[in-house]
Write a protein that holds these residues in place. Sequence first.
Motif, PDB file in Angstrom:
ATOM      1  N   ARG A 187       1.931  -1.608  -5.474  1.00 13.84           N
ATOM      2  CA  ARG A 187       2.414  -2.419  -4.356  1.00 13.84           C
ATOM      3  C   ARG A 187       1.258  -3.169  -3.696  1.00 13.84           C
ATOM      4  O   ARG A 187       1.397  -4.328  -3.308  1.00 13.84           O
ATOM      5  CB  ARG A 187       3.130  -1.536  -3.326  1.00 13.84           C
ATOM      6  N   MET A 188       0.130  -2.521  -3.574  1.00 11.79           N
ATOM      7  CA  MET A 188      -1.045  -3.177  -2.975  1.00 11.79           C
ATOM      8  C   MET A 188      -1.476  -4.380  -3.814  1.00 11.79           C
ATOM      9  O   MET A 188      -2.002  -5.362  -3.289  1.00 11.79           O
ATOM     10  CB  MET A 188      -2.188  -2.155  -2.894  1.00 11.79           C
ATOM     11  N   LEU A 189      -1.257  -4.312  -5.127  1.00 10.07           N
ATOM     12  CA  LEU A 189      -1.657  -5.386  -6.035  1.00 10.07           C
ATOM     13  C   LEU A 189      -0.572  -6.445  -6.195  1.00 10.07           C
ATOM     14  O   LEU A 189      -0.708  -7.360  -7.006  1.00 10.07           O
ATOM     15  CB  LEU A 189      -1.985  -4.793  -7.415  1.00 10.07           C
ATOM     16  N   GLY A 190       0.527  -6.298  -5.472  1.00  5.97           N
ATOM     17  CA  GLY A 190       1.607  -7.284  -5.576  1.00  5.97           C
ATOM     18  C   GLY A 190       2.516  -7.067  -6.765  1.00  5.97           C
ATOM     19  O   GLY A 190       3.230  -7.982  -7.179  1.00  5.97           O
ATOM     20  N   ASP A 299     -14.796   0.921  -6.433  1.00  6.70           N
ATOM     21  CA  ASP A 299     -13.903  -0.239  -6.267  1.00  6.70           C
ATOM     22  C   ASP A 299     -12.617   0.168  -5.548  1.00  6.70           C
ATOM     23  O   ASP A 299     -12.109  -0.549  -4.686  1.00  6.70           O
ATOM     24  CB  ASP A 299     -13.546  -0.830  -7.633  1.00  6.70           C
ATOM     25  N   ALA A 302     -13.171   0.588  -1.824  1.00 12.94           N
ATOM     26  CA  ALA A 302     -13.210  -0.706  -1.127  1.00 12.94           C
ATOM     27  C   ALA A 302     -11.790  -1.216  -0.883  1.00 12.94           C
ATOM     28  O   ALA A 302     -11.473  -1.740   0.196  1.00 12.94           O
ATOM     29  CB  ALA A 302     -14.012  -1.718  -1.939  1.00 12.94           C
ATOM     30  N   ALA A 303     -10.931  -1.048  -1.876  1.00 15.07           N
ATOM     31  CA  ALA A 303      -9.549  -1.526  -1.738  1.00 15.07           C
ATOM     32  C   ALA A 303      -8.779  -0.704  -0.714  1.00 15.07           C
ATOM     33  O   ALA A 303      -7.973  -1.227   0.060  1.00 15.07           O
ATOM     34  CB  ALA A 303      -8.852  -1.485  -3.100  1.00 15.07           C
ATOM     35  N   LEU A 306      -9.996  -1.695   2.786  1.00  9.31           N
ATOM     36  CA  LEU A 306      -9.554  -3.037   3.173  1.00  9.31           C
ATOM     37  C   LEU A 306      -8.064  -3.080   3.485  1.00  9.31           C
ATOM     38  O   LEU A 306      -7.622  -3.755   4.420  1.00  9.31           O
ATOM     39  CB  LEU A 306      -9.876  -4.028   2.052  1.00  9.31           C
ATOM     40  N   ASN A 307      -7.276  -2.351   2.698  1.00  8.06           N
ATOM     41  CA  ASN A 307      -5.821  -2.450   2.826  1.00  8.06           C
ATOM     42  C   ASN A 307      -5.200  -1.341   3.663  1.00  8.06           C
ATOM     43  O   ASN A 307      -3.981  -1.305   3.831  1.00  8.06           O
ATOM     44  CB  ASN A 307      -5.195  -2.487   1.422  1.00  8.06           C
TER      45      ASN A 307
END
Lengths: 343, 343, 343, 343
Positions: A187-190, A299, A302-303, A306-307
Amino acid sequence: MSATMKAWQVSRWGLANLKVVEREIPRPGPGEVLVRVRAVSLNYRDKVAVEGHEAPYGTPSPYTPCGDLAGEIAGVGPGVEHWSLGDRVSANFYTRWLDGQAAPDMDVRLNALSVDTQGVLAEYAVVPAPAVVRAPASLSMEETATLPVAGVTAWSALVTLGQLKAGQSVLLLGTGGVSLFGLQFARMLGARAIVTSRSAEKLERAKALGATDVVDTSRHPEWASQVLELTGGRGVDHIFEAVGGDSYRQSVAAAAMGARISTIGFLGDTEFTVPIGRLIVRRIVIQGLSVGHRRSFEDMIAAIDLNGLKPVIDRVYDWKDVPAAFGHLERGPFGKVVVSINP
Amino acid sequence: MSATMKAWQVSRWGLANLKVVEREIPRPGPGEVLVRVRAVSLNYRDKVAVEGHEAPYGTPSPYTPCGDLAGEIAGVGPGVEHWSLGDRVSANFYTRWLDGQAAPDMDVRLNALSVDTQGVLAEYAVVPAPAVVRAPASLSMEETATLPVAGVTAWSALVTLGQLKAGQSVLLLGTGGVSLFGLQFARMLGARAIVTSRSAEKLERAKALGATDVVDTSRHPEWASQVLELTGGRGVDHIFEAVGGDSYRQSVAAAAMGARISTIGFLGDTEFTVPIGRLIVRRIVIQGLSVGHRRSFEDMIAAIDLNGLKPVIDRVYDWKDVPAAFGHLERGPFGKVVVSINP
Amino acid sequence: MSATMKAWQVSRWGLANLKVVEREIPRPGPGEVLVRVRAVSLNYRDKVAVEGHEAPYGTPSPYTPCGDLAGEIAGVGPGVEHWSLGDRVSANFYTRWLDGQAAPDMDVRLNALSVDTQGVLAEYAVVPAPAVVRAPASLSMEETATLPVAGVTAWSALVTLGQLKAGQSVLLLGTGGVSLFGLQFARMLGARAIVTSRSAEKLERAKALGATDVVDTSRHPEWASQVLELTGGRGVDHIFEAVGGDSYRQSVAAAAMGARISTIGFLGDTEFTVPIGRLIVRRIVIQGLSVGHRRSFEDMIAAIDLNGLKPVIDRVYDWKDVPAAFGHLERGPFGKVVVSINP
Amino acid sequence: MSATMKAWQVSRWGLANLKVVEREIPRPGPGEVLVRVRAVSLNYRDKVAVEGHEAPYGTPSPYTPCGDLAGEIAGVGPGVEHWSLGDRVSANFYTRWLDGQAAPDMDVRLNALSVDTQGVLAEYAVVPAPAVVRAPASLSMEETATLPVAGVTAWSALVTLGQLKAGQSVLLLGTGGVSLFGLQFARMLGARAIVTSRSAEKLERAKALGATDVVDTSRHPEWASQVLELTGGRGVDHIFEAVGGDSYRQSVAAAAMGARISTIGFLGDTEFTVPIGRLIVRRIVIQGLSVGHRRSFEDMIAAIDLNGLKPVIDRVYDWKDVPAAFGHLERGPFGKVVVSINP
C-alpha cells in the motif's frame, strides 16, 4: 553496569526447556558491539531453532534464542567506528551481508544472528558491528524489534528483488508478520494488496490496515479462482508463498503474466510441485529468498520513517512471559509477537 | 510468379497425415508481408502441433506446420513500410511482441506463427510485418532458419532475462537445438558451458563446439554431483531445464547461490517438484519462458554477425523429405534439423 | 456524423496565426483509428511546434497542433482489432514505441503525434492504433488529456527508468505539469518530494498536494544548499531537470550518492555544463529522456485508477479560447492547461 | 622476517621528492592483513596524489604512494578469517565497498587504498581485510597488479553498470590502461571495440589485441563522424570518457540511441558541456563512476581466469626505477606500467 545479566536459554533442545539463567555480560571483541536489549520479536524459526533443528548450521548449545532485537549501544569492541554509547539500534539477520548479491557460500556459512551465534533474548547481546543499523526515529523499541526478519523479508521480496510498481497487485497468504508487512509495504508503494485468511475477523483487521481486497479461504478453499475473479482474470503480479505443497498449484493459477512468486517459507510442506506449461506461457518467476542484506534494512527504515508506517504487533509480552509468547506464536498471531525487556 | 504453390499440410491431425498440397499463393493483407520461403527448421513443438495438441490455442485446420522460416520478401500489404522485394528475412515466433514485457493476455492470445496462424512449411507464407527481422548477413538461409525458436529461446534465457556475465557458468542438459545455442552463446559471452548427454560421441562434438566441460549421464545418472565437483562445490549459475520431473531435483542440487533455472520445456514430465529449503538458502530463481520478443531476435542477429557464430545444423533435408526430417527430430538430433525449399 | 469538422490550424508558423478552419473529417486508414476528441492539454512543445521549430522532424503544413488528447473511438481502419466505437481513450505520444528500448533510429523517425503527423486540436483526429490506450476509469476527459506527455514523462523518469524506491527523495524544479506529476507520483510511491518555486503561493499549493518540503528560490537562489540542508547533507536521489544551463551546477551539487538527474527539457538553455569530479565521486547518472513507451502509459493508468490520483489542472479553456490557453501556458501554469472540446 | 622494510615515500609533495626510506614493517591491526608486496602498477591518480592534490581526502604525510598491489599474505590481524600466510592476493581500491550501492557518504569517507591510507609502494603493506581478493590463478604478480584500478574501472563500466551485450559496440578513447581493459573485455563479451589514438603504431597494436575498428585522430580530429560512419550512422552503445571538455560534444554526437557514456576521468578538462536536445532524443545516459566494489573485482577475476585474458603491460620497471616508471606514465603508455618488487 553490573557484571551479570539475565538470559533465556535452553541447555537441551525443546521449548519446554527454556529457562532464565544468570550469565556474565559478554564483552564485544574486535569488530563487535554490545547492545543493551530493549525488545525482541519472535519468529517461527526461533521455535525451530529452540527445538534444535538449526544445529546443522552451528547453533551453539546451551543456546539463547532469537535474533530480532532493538536496543541501545552499551559498548564497542576494538576497531569499531560509527557507533556511540546510547545509540538506538537494531541488527540485520545476516551479519556479513551488507548489500548486493549473497556470497557464493552463504548457504553453508550463514553468519546469521542466533543461527550460528548466540541469540539475543537476554539483557545484553554482542552483535557484529557490520550488522548494526540505526533504529527508525519514528518507532518504539518494541516496534523496531519486529523489523529484522519479517520486515526485511517483505521488503527484499517486494522492493529489492521484486521492484514492485504502483498499480501492480500483491497477494498475501495469511496474516502473519511477513504478510502484514507485505500488505503495508504494498500500500505504501501504491500497489494493490489482496489478503487471504481462514478468519473473517482477521480479514476485517487486514482491511482496516489497508488491504484492497480479502479472500476468506474458509469459504473459498479454492482461493485462486477468487483471486482471478478479483483481478478480472488477469491474476496477481506478486505472491508471497510461505506455505508450500499444494498451495503452489493455486499460486501458479493465480499468477499474472510475468508474475513473481516469492518463496519465503515452508509452513505446510518442505516441497512444492508446479505445472510447467503454465509457468512457461505466463513467464512466471519463482524466487527463493531468506531475509536480506543490511542495505535493504536501511532502505526500509528510511521508508518507514518517511511514511510513518507502524508495524503490526499482536501483543507485547513481559520478559518473564516468554513461554506464553512462544505459545502465542504457535497459535498464529495477527502480525508480530514481541517481548519487552526492562522497559 | 505463378498463382499456386506447394505446401505441406495435415487435414487430420497426425504426422502420418502430412502431405504436399497445391494451394493458391496467399496475398498479404494490411500490415502483412509475403515471404518466398527458402528454408524451414523443425522444432519439437511442430510435432506437437501436427498432432493437434495446440488446437486449444486456435491452430487452423487444415494446417500447414512450422514457424521457423528464412526467405525473401515477395510482396507487401497495405500500410507496410521498411521492407522491399528481395530482402532476406526471418520472422519472430510471437508476431506482436516487439520488446519489453509480454502483454498481460499473451497466454491466451498468443499471436504466434503457426500456432494460431497457418505455418510456413510452404513455398510462400504470409507473415505479420511486425514479426519480420532482417536475416543475418553472415548466415545462409538454412542457417537463418534455425534461429527463431531455438536461438531466441537461448538468447532470451541467457541474455535478455539472465544477463549472464563473463566468468559465470551455464549448464546445458542435452544437445538439442536450444542447448547448442546456449553452449555457443555462453562461450561467446565469455562464460563457462557444461554440457550433459548420454552419448559420448555427442559430448565429443559438444567439446569441439567449445564446451568447457561435459558430463556423460550414461555413466553419471546422478549428474548433479558431477556438476558440483566440476565447480568446486559452488554449483552453476544458469541451467536450461527442458526436461521437468525429477530432473529438477538435480538441477536445484547443482544450482549455485543466486542461480537461475530457465524452465523452457517439458520433454520428460509436465510438472516438477523442488525442495523449498534449498531454493530459499541458495536464493534460486526458476524462470518460466517461451521464446522471446523481436528485439531479442535482432540483438542476437547483431551478435551472430559480429562474432561469426554458425548455428549447428545436424542435417538439411530436401523439400520432399519432410517426413524423414520429422523422424530425425524424434530421434534427437545434435542441433537443428532443417528443410531446404527450392534452393 | 457530419462530413466536416472544425480544427485549429496554422498555415504560416506562429502562435498569432492560429485559426479555426473547417475541414473534412479524416478517415482512418489501415492500422488507424478515428477519435472524437473531447479534451486536449497543452505542452510547451506545442508552442515550439506552432512556431515551426519542429519542422526538421517533418511537421506538416498547414498544421494542427497538439498531441495530448482524450476522446472516444469514432471509427476504426482496416486490420484494427481491440477497439469499439465509443471506447474512452487517449494516445501515446510515440505512436510506434510500445515497450522496452527505443528503436535505434527513433531520433530521426520519431513517429510522434503532432510532430511528424497532424495534431489533435480538432473535433476529430486520426491516430495510429498501436498508440491508443484505454482512458483511466477514474478520470474525466479533461483530466485524461493531461497524461500523455507530462504524466508519461514523469512516470518514465521515476518508475520505468528511475525505479524510485519508497523512502528516497525527488527534487522537482518548478510547478509545471511534469513537476506536479513528479510530486504526486513520488508521494504515491512512498518517496519524499521537494519542490522549488519562485512563488510562495505556488509552494503553498505544492504543500497542499503533498510536497514534503519546499524551497523558495526567490529567497534562496542558491537552492542546492537548501536542498542539502533539508537532506542532512546527503542530497536528493532523483532530480527532474528541465532548465539546463547553470541549473545543472546546482543539480549536481544537490545530488546524493548514486543520484539520477533526468534531463527532460531545456527551458533555460540548450546546453549544460557539469564538474566531472563530483559526477565521478558521487556516481551520478544523467539520463536524457523524452516521454516514453505505451507500456509506461498503461502502467501509469493502472496506478492512477488504483490510487485515485487526480492530475492537477490549472484551468480548463473553451474550444474558442485556445489563444488564451496558449497565453496561460507561456505565463507558467500550476500544473496543466486544458482545452475542452464539445463537452 | 626482518623488522624493517624499504618504501618509496614523499615527505613534501612532488614527484621529484620521491625517495626510498627504511621503515618498520607495519603490523596488521584488528581486521587487517599484512601483504608482502610483489608488484605495483601505476595510475594517473598516483601522480596526482604524490603532488598532494588528494590531501583534502586525508592523504597522510609523509606519504607512500600507489594502491594497485599484488603480493602474498604475510600476516593477519585479530579477528581476520579466510586468509592464510602465502595466499596470493590483490586488494580492492575501495576497502569497505563490498557489493551493491556505494555508501551514501562514500564521497567524503572514501576508505580508499593510498588515498586516505598509506600506499603500497613498499616491501610490505597493511590492507583492510575486507578489501583483499584472491589473485587470478592464471596471472603473474605483475599482471595481477594491473587490475585493481584500471581493470575494475573498465569492468564496472561495461559489466556491472553497463550490462554490455554481445553484438553491441564500445568506443575507447586512447590506449591507456582502462581503454585497453575496455577493449579486451568488450571482445571477451562478444562486443565490438572501436579504439581511437593519435598514434598509428598504437592503433596497430590495438588491432593486434582484437580491436574491431580503429580511428586515427591525428588524421580525423573530428572522430565522431568517423565513428558514425563505421556504425552506419547508428553510433556506438558505450563510450569511455576520460578526457572531458570538448571531447563530450563528440562523444554525444557518436552515441547511439540509449547509449551510455561512462565518465571515468578528466585528463583534459575538469568539466564538460553537452547539448541537451541530442541527449534527450537519443536517450543517452552519462554515468559518473570511479573504480568499483570488491564483487566486481572478484567477478572480473573469474572471467580472466576462465578466458585466459592477459592484461597489457607496456613495461615492468625495477624497484629502483620508480621515477622512470612515473616518467613513462606521463608520456602515455600503451596499457599499464608496473613496478616489480623483489621478484
